[in-house]
Structure formats: structure tokens, C-alpha cells
Motif scaffolding. Structure first.
Motif, short mmCIF file in Angstrom:
data_model
loop_
_atom_site.label_atom_id
_atom_site.label_comp_id
_atom_site.label_asym_id
_atom_site.label_seq_id
_atom_site.Cartn_x
_atom_site.Cartn_y
_atom_site.Cartn_z
N VAL A 141 34.26 0.75 15.45
CA VAL A 141 34.24 -0.48 14.65
C VAL A 141 34.68 -0.24 13.21
O VAL A 141 34.53 -1.11 12.35
CB VAL A 141 32.84 -1.15 14.67
N ARG A 142 35.24 0.92 12.94
CA ARG A 142 35.59 1.31 11.57
C ARG A 142 36.52 0.30 10.91
O ARG A 142 36.38 -0.01 9.72
CB ARG A 142 36.24 2.69 11.61
N ASP A 143 37.49 -0.23 11.66
CA ASP A 143 38.44 -1.16 11.07
C ASP A 143 37.84 -2.53 10.79
O ASP A 143 38.46 -3.34 10.10
CB ASP A 143 39.64 -1.34 12.01
N GLY A 144 36.65 -2.79 11.32
CA GLY A 144 36.07 -4.11 11.16
C GLY A 144 34.99 -4.20 10.10
O GLY A 144 34.36 -5.26 9.97
N VAL A 145 34.75 -3.12 9.34
CA VAL A 145 33.63 -3.13 8.40
C VAL A 145 34.12 -2.84 6.97
O VAL A 145 35.22 -2.32 6.76
CB VAL A 145 32.54 -2.13 8.80
N ILE A 146 33.26 -3.16 6.01
CA ILE A 146 33.50 -2.91 4.59
C ILE A 146 32.44 -1.94 4.12
O ILE A 146 31.25 -2.16 4.33
CB ILE A 146 33.42 -4.22 3.78
N ALA A 147 32.87 -0.86 3.47
CA ALA A 147 31.93 0.19 3.08
C ALA A 147 31.86 0.32 1.56
O ALA A 147 32.78 -0.07 0.84
CB ALA A 147 32.33 1.52 3.70
N SER A 148 30.75 0.91 1.09
CA SER A 148 30.60 1.23 -0.32
C SER A 148 31.43 2.47 -0.63
O SER A 148 31.96 3.13 0.27
CB SER A 148 29.13 1.48 -0.66
N ASN A 149 31.53 2.82 -1.91
CA ASN A 149 32.31 3.99 -2.30
C ASN A 149 31.74 5.28 -1.74
O ASN A 149 32.46 6.26 -1.55
CB ASN A 149 32.40 4.07 -3.82
N ASP A 150 30.42 5.29 -1.47
CA ASP A 150 29.80 6.49 -0.92
C ASP A 150 29.57 6.41 0.58
O ASP A 150 28.79 7.17 1.15
CB ASP A 150 28.48 6.79 -1.64
N GLY A 151 30.23 5.46 1.24
CA GLY A 151 30.27 5.47 2.70
C GLY A 151 29.27 4.59 3.42
O GLY A 151 29.27 4.55 4.65
#
Length: 440
Positions: A141-151
Motif C-alpha cells: 500500500v506504499r503508493d497509497g499513503v502519505i508519510a511524515s519526513n521520518d517515515g
């Protein structure tokens, strides 16, 4: 593992998790009568006007209820989160982040369980402890999420609005010009612009925070550090200066004609009138400025991927769904986010539909699948725009002409580019500090 097999496993996991969640009392009949509520707050200019039937994301959310019929889902529509009090009106522009949605969660009795935000809002609110980190670190699901700068995963993508090229197919054919392509580098794009202008045609690429980020990347630079809040040394770098020099050389000037005290934008109206041969803008802004309606109005007009060459980026306007820390139904909210991610094959198509639908009236003619395929390609290759602070920060078309940040307007008025960019970097960093509040 194929996406279809993964989808089935996630679906089974959701069902099992739902059963476990519902059977804690040990009395199945009693649990079946238990009602749970879930409030989802979405940002759409026309949400209350056209409702669930018009919005793909809303339809998907309602589909989740079939898995949990005892869950009442309320979709709450808002137009934006940029509601500033009068004391800030003179200071802030469309590209400076607003004090909300930080203030959105002050009333704990009315906090949505899921709320739609842009990445910069998510990162700010996570630092303030207002939204939850999500257990969505699976590769699938990596392409479908938004992450912080630290992951840390902070949200599930709901909208992706990439920049594209709009062009007049008849003009290009008449001049024997090659159709624009996202594979073009700056030299190829600039050569085409020179030939168009030599033939007396107009090119529209205004200078604003989004074209600035794109132009800097074409020169091999970035306008912000990896932390997303450090601009000095980046926004005023040699690469960014060269990018702005190129944009300035294109010669797009703001129109001076005033009608009812409003400066009319060149896009899409001049484009639809045949006065512009090539323009750079977002795929979707608001009616009537979206790629599909423009293309449907006149067969002369086509779209193409934004040229990025080897170093360039497409700074898309991205939004996503987050869970507020004050939500009272976090477990069910998490199940809904998992549900939205289960069909990885349809993920980008669903996002493309909702991005278009949230700012337009229903189409009488179906969306062209050929044009949609081009938009999907641009979406997949895009990155979140560094200066997209909230969903009211419309790009070039309606606001940039008179609300462009002053340092960029000063460049139009002939002030030294590096000096203006340095001032812009300092203003942005100061703004982050002035409203940063307490840290998490």
C-alpha cells in the motif's frame, strides 16, 4: 503476491477484525444490535450540492458500510480549511498555511473520525499531537499513503492533482511541432516555446510557487530541504534562480484588464478563446478549469504530461485522509482506511475520479479514458508540492494573478531574482515558526 490476492487477504482480515471487535461482549445477538457511528469529513467545492452519488470516494466509503451494517457513516462536506480570522487576512496569502485546521479540533465533542488534509497540514498536526500515526507500513500500500519526513504514515491518499501541458493541436500541426511529452527536457520544451512565439502564438506559464518548484527541478534543484520547512539555501539557490530566469524569459505577464474589480485569468478562458497555444496548469482546479471539460468543449485542445526530463518533478496537489487523535472511533476508522486501500489495481483510478469530481458539476459526456490514462501516468510520477498548504491554495488560474506571494510579484516588476527569492525563503521559514505552536 499479486494485488488481487492481496486484496482478498486484506478483505478477509477486515472481516475477521470486525468479528473480533463485535464479539467482545460474548453475546452475539446483543452485539448485532450495537450501533457505532463514524463521521468522515471531506473537502469538496460541490460536496453538499451533488452529494454522494457524484463522488467516487464517498461511494467507496458507503460501500464499507455493507461490511459493517451496524455502523452509521456520516459524510460531512466542507469547502476548505483555510478559514482565517480578520487579524491574519493582511498577512497571509493562498500559499502560506492557515491557522486552521489546527483550531479545527478545539471542540472535542465534534471532532470527525476521519478528516481530509494536505500533507503539510498532516505533518503540522502530527507534530502537535492532533492526528494519529497509522499502522499502514505494508509495501503493497506504499503508493497509497502519505508519510511524515521520518517515515510515519499519516494519511491515505484521496486526491492527486498533477500539473500538465495544455496545447492547441491545430496550432502544433500547422507549425509541424511535435506533440508535448513528459519525457521532454527543458531544452526541448524551450525550443518549442521559441518556435511558437516566433509564429506569433502565446504561451502561458506564470511564475508562482508551483511553476517555480517545477522550473527549479528542471535545473536540478529543489526549493526546500528534506525536512520540508527549510527554504534558505534551496529556494534562493543557483538552480532555482536559473529556473525563475527561464520562467521570466517565457514572458507570461499578468493581464491588466479589470472587470468588476476582478483580474480575469488567462487560463482557461483565453485558452478556450484560442488565444493561447500552450499553457502549464493543474489538471483540475475548479469549474470550468479542468482538463476534461476544456478538452470536451473544443476538439482543438489536447493535454500532455508535464515535461520533467531527467531531473524534473511534477509538484502535484495531494490530499489524504487522516485520523484525529480525539476521534472516539479510531478502530473502525482504521478499518475504513484499510478498506479503501484493499483494491490496489483501482487505487489511482478511484483517486483520479474523486479529484476531478470534487471540483466540478456532473459531465453530460463520459470522461475520455485516453485522457484519463494520461492523467494517471502524471499522477504516478508526481510528488506532493512543497508549498501546497491547504486545499484553498488554488494554483495559477484564479488566485495567482493578484495573490501571488509578494517576492514573486516583485520579480515580475523587475527586482533582482536572487534577492526576492531569499526574502521569500525567509518569510516562509518565519511563518512556520510563528504558527508552529507546541511540539509533539
Amino acid at each position: 503476491m499479486s494485488s488481487s490476492v492481496f486484496g482478498i487477504l486484506v478483505f478477509i482480515q477486515i472481516l475477521l477484525t470486525g468479528c473480533s471487535f463485535s464479539s467482545t461482549s460474548g453475546n452475539e445477538a446483543k452485539v448485532n444490535e450495537t450501533k457505532e457511528t463514524l463521521t468522515v469529513q471531506l473537502v469538496a467545492a460541490n460536496g453538499s450540492m451533488y452529494g454522494i452519488e457524484h463522488h467516487r470516494l464517498a461511494q467507496r466509503i458507503q460501500g464499507f458500510r455493507q461490511l459493517f451494517p451496524n455502523t452509521d457513516i456520516t459524510i460531512r462536506w466542507v469547502q476548505d480549511y483555510n478559514i482565517m480570522d480578520a487579524s491574519h487576512q493582511s498577512k497571509r496569502t493562498s500559499w502560506i498555511r492557515s491557522d486552521t485546521p489546527t483550531d479545527l479540533f478545539a471542540n472535542s465533542k465534534d471532532v470527525p473520525d476521519i478528516v481530509e488534509l494536505v500533507p503539510n497540514q498532516m505533518k503540522e498536526l502530527y507534530r502537535l499531537g492532533r492526528i494519529e500515526a497509522l499502522n499502514l507500513n505494508r509495501t503493497a500500500v506504499r503508493d497509497g499513503v502519505i508519510a511524515s519526513n521520518d517515515g510515519y504514515v499519516l494519511g491515505v491518499k484521496s486526491k492527486i492533482n498533477p500539473m500538465i501541458i495544455y496545447y492547441n493541436k491545430w496550432v502544433f500541426q500547422g507549425l509541424g511541432l511535435e506533440t508535448p511529452s513528459e519525457e521532454w527536457d527543458l531544452n526541448k520544451l524551450n525550443d518549442t516555446i521559441v518556435r511558437l512565439k516566433a509564429a506569433g502564438e502565446t504561451v502561458y506559464i506564470p511564475l508562482n510557487p508551483y511553476t517555480l518548484e517545477w522550473a527549479a527541478s528542471l535545473k536540478g534543484g529543489r526549493i526546500a530541504a528534506a525536512d520540508g520547512i527549510t527554504y534558505s539555501g534551496y529556494l534562493d539557490s543557483d538552480e532555482t534562480v536559473h529556473g525563475v530566469e527561464w520562467l521570466d524569459s517565457v514572458g507570461t505577464k499578468y493581464r491588466e484588464k479589470i472587470v468588476a474589480n476582478i483580474i480575469p485569468p488567462a487560463m482557461p478562458f483565453d485558452f478556450l478563446d484560442g488565444e493561447i497555444a500552450l499553457a502549464v496548469d493543474y489538471a483540475v482546479v475548479s469549474d470550468p478549469n479542468n482538463y476534461e471539460e476544456i478538452s470536451q468543449r473544443d476538439e482543438r485542445f489536447g493535454i500532455a504530461g508535464l515535461p520533467v526530463g531527467m531531473t524534473g518533478i511534477n509538484p502535484a496537489q495531494v490530499s489524504g485522509l487522516s485520523i484525529p487523535s480525539q476521534s472516539k472511533h479510531k478502530e473502525m476508522a482504521m478499518k475504513l482506511l484499510n478498506f479503501l486501500l484493499q483494491d490496489t489495481d483501482a487505487l489511482y483510478s478511484d483517486i483520479a475520479d474523486y479529484t476531478l469530481q470534487a471540483n466540478m458539476k456532473p459531465f453530460l459526456v463520459p470522461v475520455s479514458q485516453e485522457r484519463k490514462a494520461l492523467i494517471l501516468s502524471a499522477m504516478k510520477r508526481s510528488v506532493p508540492a512543497a508549498l501546497y498548504m491547504h486545499e484553498e491554495a488554488f494554483p495559477m488560474t484564479y488566485f495567482a494573478q493578484w495573490q501571488s506571494p509578494k517576492p514573486l510579484a516583485d520579480i515580475h516588476n523587475g527586482q533582482p531574482i536572487r534577492e526576492a527569492l531569499h526574502r521569500y525563503a525567509m518569510e516562509l521559514e518565519e511563518d512556520w515558526k510563528s504558527v508552529g505552536g507546541e511540539t509533539k
